[in-house]
Design a protein around this motif. Structure first.
Motif, PDB file in Angstrom:
ATOM      1  N   VAL A   1      -1.719   3.951  -5.590  1.00 57.94           N
ATOM      2  CA  VAL A   1      -1.557   3.598  -4.279  1.00 57.94           C
ATOM      3  C   VAL A   1      -2.895   3.122  -3.978  1.00 57.94           C
ATOM      4  CG1 VAL A   1      -0.797   3.474  -1.635  1.00 57.94           C
ATOM      5  CG2 VAL A   1       0.685   4.427  -4.586  1.00 57.94           C
ATOM      6  N   ALA A   2      -3.762   4.508  -4.341  1.00 52.89           N
ATOM      7  CA  ALA A   2      -5.329   4.869  -3.955  1.00 52.89           C
ATOM      8  C   ALA A   2      -6.070   3.890  -4.795  1.00 52.89           C
ATOM      9  CB  ALA A   2      -5.770   6.441  -3.752  1.00 52.89           C
TER      10      ALA A   2
ATOM     11  N   GLY B   1      -0.489   2.772   5.037  1.00 53.01           N
ATOM     12  CA  GLY B   1      -0.775   1.852   5.869  1.00 53.01           C
ATOM     13  C   GLY B   1      -0.482   0.492   5.738  1.00 53.01           C
ATOM     14  N   PHE B   2       0.334   0.802   4.459  1.00 47.82           N
ATOM     15  CA  PHE B   2       1.318  -0.641   3.667  1.00 47.82           C
ATOM     16  C   PHE B   2       2.450  -1.061   4.355  1.00 47.82           C
ATOM     17  CE2 PHE B   2      -1.842   0.560   0.549  1.00 47.82           C
ATOM     18  CZ  PHE B   2      -2.727  -1.040   0.172  1.00 47.82           C
ATOM     19  N   ALA B   3       2.427  -2.415   4.774  1.00 49.06           N
ATOM     20  CA  ALA B   3       4.381  -3.018   5.211  1.00 49.06           C
ATOM     21  C   ALA B   3       4.872  -3.283   4.077  1.00 49.06           C
ATOM     22  CB  ALA B   3       4.049  -4.707   6.027  1.00 49.06           C
ATOM     23  N   VAL B   4       5.856  -2.412   3.593  1.00 48.77           N
ATOM     24  CA  VAL B   4       6.518  -2.524   2.583  1.00 48.77           C
ATOM     25  C   VAL B   4       8.376  -2.694   2.736  1.00 48.77           C
ATOM     26  CG1 VAL B   4       7.002  -0.099   2.188  1.00 48.77           C
ATOM     27  CG2 VAL B   4       7.851  -1.262   0.547  1.00 48.77           C
ATOM     28  N   PHE B   5       8.209  -4.400   1.874  1.00 46.73           N
ATOM     29  CA  PHE B   5       9.407  -4.552   2.242  1.00 46.73           C
ATOM     30  C   PHE B   5      10.608  -4.547   0.906  1.00 46.73           C
ATOM     31  CE2 PHE B   5       6.801  -6.727   4.554  1.00 46.73           C
ATOM     32  CZ  PHE B   5       6.765  -5.922   6.119  1.00 46.73           C
ATOM     33  N   GLU B   6      12.508  -4.787   1.354  1.00 48.64           N
ATOM     34  CA  GLU B   6      13.048  -4.543   0.257  1.00 48.64           C
ATOM     35  C   GLU B   6      14.151  -6.101   0.256  1.00 48.64           C
ATOM     36  OE1 GLU B   6      15.151  -0.885   0.359  1.00 48.64           O
ATOM     37  OE2 GLU B   6      16.224  -1.255   2.944  1.00 48.64           O
TER      38      GLU B   6
ATOM     39  N   GLY C   1      -3.586  -2.418 -16.855  1.00 47.74           N
ATOM     40  CA  GLY C   1      -4.146  -3.009 -15.449  1.00 47.74           C
ATOM     41  C   GLY C   1      -4.251  -4.345 -14.963  1.00 47.74           C
ATOM     42  N   GLY C   2      -2.789  -4.759 -15.201  1.00 50.38           N
ATOM     43  CA  GLY C   2      -2.821  -6.594 -14.952  1.00 50.38           C
ATOM     44  C   GLY C   2      -2.757  -6.464 -13.298  1.00 50.38           C
ATOM     45  N   VAL C   3      -1.729  -5.639 -12.605  1.00 48.22           N
ATOM     46  CA  VAL C   3      -1.661  -5.457 -11.462  1.00 48.22           C
ATOM     47  C   VAL C   3      -2.544  -5.709 -10.809  1.00 48.22           C
ATOM     48  CG1 VAL C   3      -0.114  -4.029  -9.662  1.00 48.22           C
ATOM     49  CG2 VAL C   3       0.890  -4.690 -11.533  1.00 48.22           C
ATOM     50  N   LEU C   4      -3.749  -4.210 -11.527  1.00 51.88           N
ATOM     51  CA  LEU C   4      -5.330  -4.092  -9.853  1.00 51.88           C
ATOM     52  C   LEU C   4      -6.113  -5.644 -10.065  1.00 51.88           C
ATOM     53  CD1 LEU C   4      -5.398  -0.326 -10.318  1.00 51.88           C
ATOM     54  CD2 LEU C   4      -4.827  -1.749  -8.379  1.00 51.88           C
TER      55      LEU C   4
END
Length: 489
Positions: free
Chosen positions: A419-420, A453-458, A385-388
């Motif tokens: 993701v939700a 709807g997220f911008a994701v980058f590598e 749960g650390g991320v959220l």
């Protein structure tokens, strides 16, 4: 009541450009069978494969039929009205054919052919004649030396670019909440932006390439899209701006409408200026003048197509940041360190979090993690749960203005992140949340996050460019110079 855009785009111009982009009938002059795999063959192939539903008239005296369509010996022989002619002929024939188009009642033309001002001073005379025909007769001409356009929603692929053909593998779902218009003085760069943007999750509405601009210019189309309610952002590749004041006015109005204008502007190097002259006979102008005007009108200046896509993706998926303080949540300490360096060097700050906030976070991930910022929740933090929890604290607090979530997204079948739940957290507070994958991004993960709807980058560089596009840093002295008229002549 006239809209403010009519001050810079006359109603007749607005109507002609709208009609140009949405023809009901098209003649391909110089058409050839698609199996020839030539530019002339590709024009018909791409137009039909993109799903154009209007009438098509191939024009070429060498054929009676082309790929199942009746072929006409000349434009004057076509038995139905033509809205748009696409001309792919040797340059020495073009002017006479455009005159024939005028006589036949054709309203607009795209001149694909090269061999005009970009080639020599002598051949620039041909281009001047084209300009004269447009002024004298009212026909609208795009080009010469261009790659046409693609009205994606209208299924009008008036181009030979293979990028406009339907993809067999499908495309990533759109992450951005609005259509992007691409306007480019280079056909190759215009359709490069299209393919890169589509792969990244941008919804592209139009691609327009203008080439040497004997009549219609990039500024004309930027002005049009600035007033188009179906356009949410504009990306432009510019070698020359032929009407500086009209461009500034259009960019300013786009800014007032909350519509970002992102520009790749050539001319900072001698090599770039020389290449622009050879490419489209363009005078790139003085870089400092454009810097000042961009700053004053809110234009986002970028260096290359990847930067343009990153900036658009950041802006269209996030609110503008209130400041330049960034909170980083990462499942890998090294990735957090790299991002801290990159963002700091780009003028952002990564502030240490308040001790009380750190105390709230530490129980949610292993003791060998860090709550300082970057918040290193370790790989276990996804499951504990650390991320959220970290994202919730940063979103609800006042310590940072934007957030970067860094994790591995290489799995081809699943995402460990909820993701939700992440989407629900983001909806509670108006702060940018960008995602960085420190491993190569899988198509599965890109699709899932784009759908949400997220911008994701590598690439860290792309992330930083997107963050810059979201920054509200004040205008500098270049903007003041533009506003006061203190520009180089």
């Amino acid at each position: 009541m006239d809209s403010p855009l009519n001050e810079i785009l006359r109603p007749s111009d607005a109507a002609s450009i709208a009609a140009f982009l949405a023809p009901r009938s098209i003649a391909v002059i110089g058409a050839a069978p698609a199996e020839q795999r030539s530019i002339r063959g590709m024009l018909l192939r791409v137009l039909r494969r993109a799903g154009f539903t209007g009438r098509i008239a191939p024009v070429n005296p060498s054929y009676r039929e082309v790929n199942g369509l009746r072929c006409y010996p000349a434009i004057g022989a076509v038995k139905f009205p033509i809205d748009l002619a696409i001309i792919a002929l040797p340059a020495e024939l073009v002017c006479d054919v455009v005159e024939q188009c005028v006589a036949a009642g054709v309203r607009a033309a795209i001149v694909i052919s090269s061999g005009f001002a970009e080639e020599s001073v002598a051949k620039a005379e041909r281009q001047l004649r084209l300009s004269d025909i447009a002024r004298r007769t009212g026909i609208r001409i795009c080009g010469p030396n261009c790659e046409g356009f693609y009205n994606v929603a209208g299924c009008v692929a008036a181009t030979f670019s293979a990028a406009a053909e339907p993809s067999l593998s499908g495309s990533t779902r759109n992450a951005a909440g609005g259509r992007v218009a691409i306007v480019a003085q280079s056909g190759g760069l215009g359709f490069s932006l299209f393919s890169r943007g589509r792969a990244a999750g941008l919804e592209i509405g139009h691609v327009v390439t203008t080439g040497n601009e004997c009549d219609l210019t990039a500024v004309d189309f930027i002005t049009h899209f600035a007033g188009d309610p179906g356009c949410a952002a504009i990306i432009a590749y510019l070698e020359e701006v032929r009407d500086f004041e009209r461009f500034a006015a259009a960019a300013g109005r786009a800014q007032a409408a909350g519509k970002p204008v992102i520009v790749i502007k050539i001319g900072r190097s001698e090599a770039g200026r020389r290449a622009a002259v050879a490419h489209t006979a363009s005078d790139t102008g003085v870089a400092t003048d454009f810097d000042a005007m961009f700053a004053a009108t809110g234009v986002i200046a970028v260096a290359d197509p990847d930067d343009a896509v990153a900036a658009a993706l950041g802006r269209l998926t996030n609110p503008v940041a209130a400041g330049r303080r960034v909170g980083i949540v990462t499942t890998a300490g090294g990735a957090g360190t790299v991002l801290s360096e990159c963002l700091t060097e780009a003028g952002f700050s990564v502030p240490v979090l308040d001790q009380k906030l750190q105390a709230r976070l530490r129980p949610t991930f292993p003791s060998y993690g860090s709550a300082a910022n970057p918040i290193d929740v370790t790989a276990q933090g996804i499951f504990t749960g650390g991320v959220l929890q970290s994202l919730e604290v940063l979103l609800d607090g006042e310590d940072v203005d934007s957030i970067v979530l860094s994790l591995s997204l290489s799995n081809e079948r699943s995402i460990s992140l909820d993701v939700a739940a992440l989407s629900a957290l983001r909806a509670r507070r108006s702060k940018p949340v960008l995602i960085y994958s420190y491993t190569l991004l899988s198509p599965f993960a890109r699709e899932a996050l784009s759908t949400a709807g997220f911008a994701v980058f590598e690439r860290a560089r792309d992330l930083v460019v997107a963050m810059r596009a979201l920054s509200t840093a004040g205008h500098d002295d270049r903007a003041s110079a533009f506003d006061s008229g203190a520009m180089a002549s």
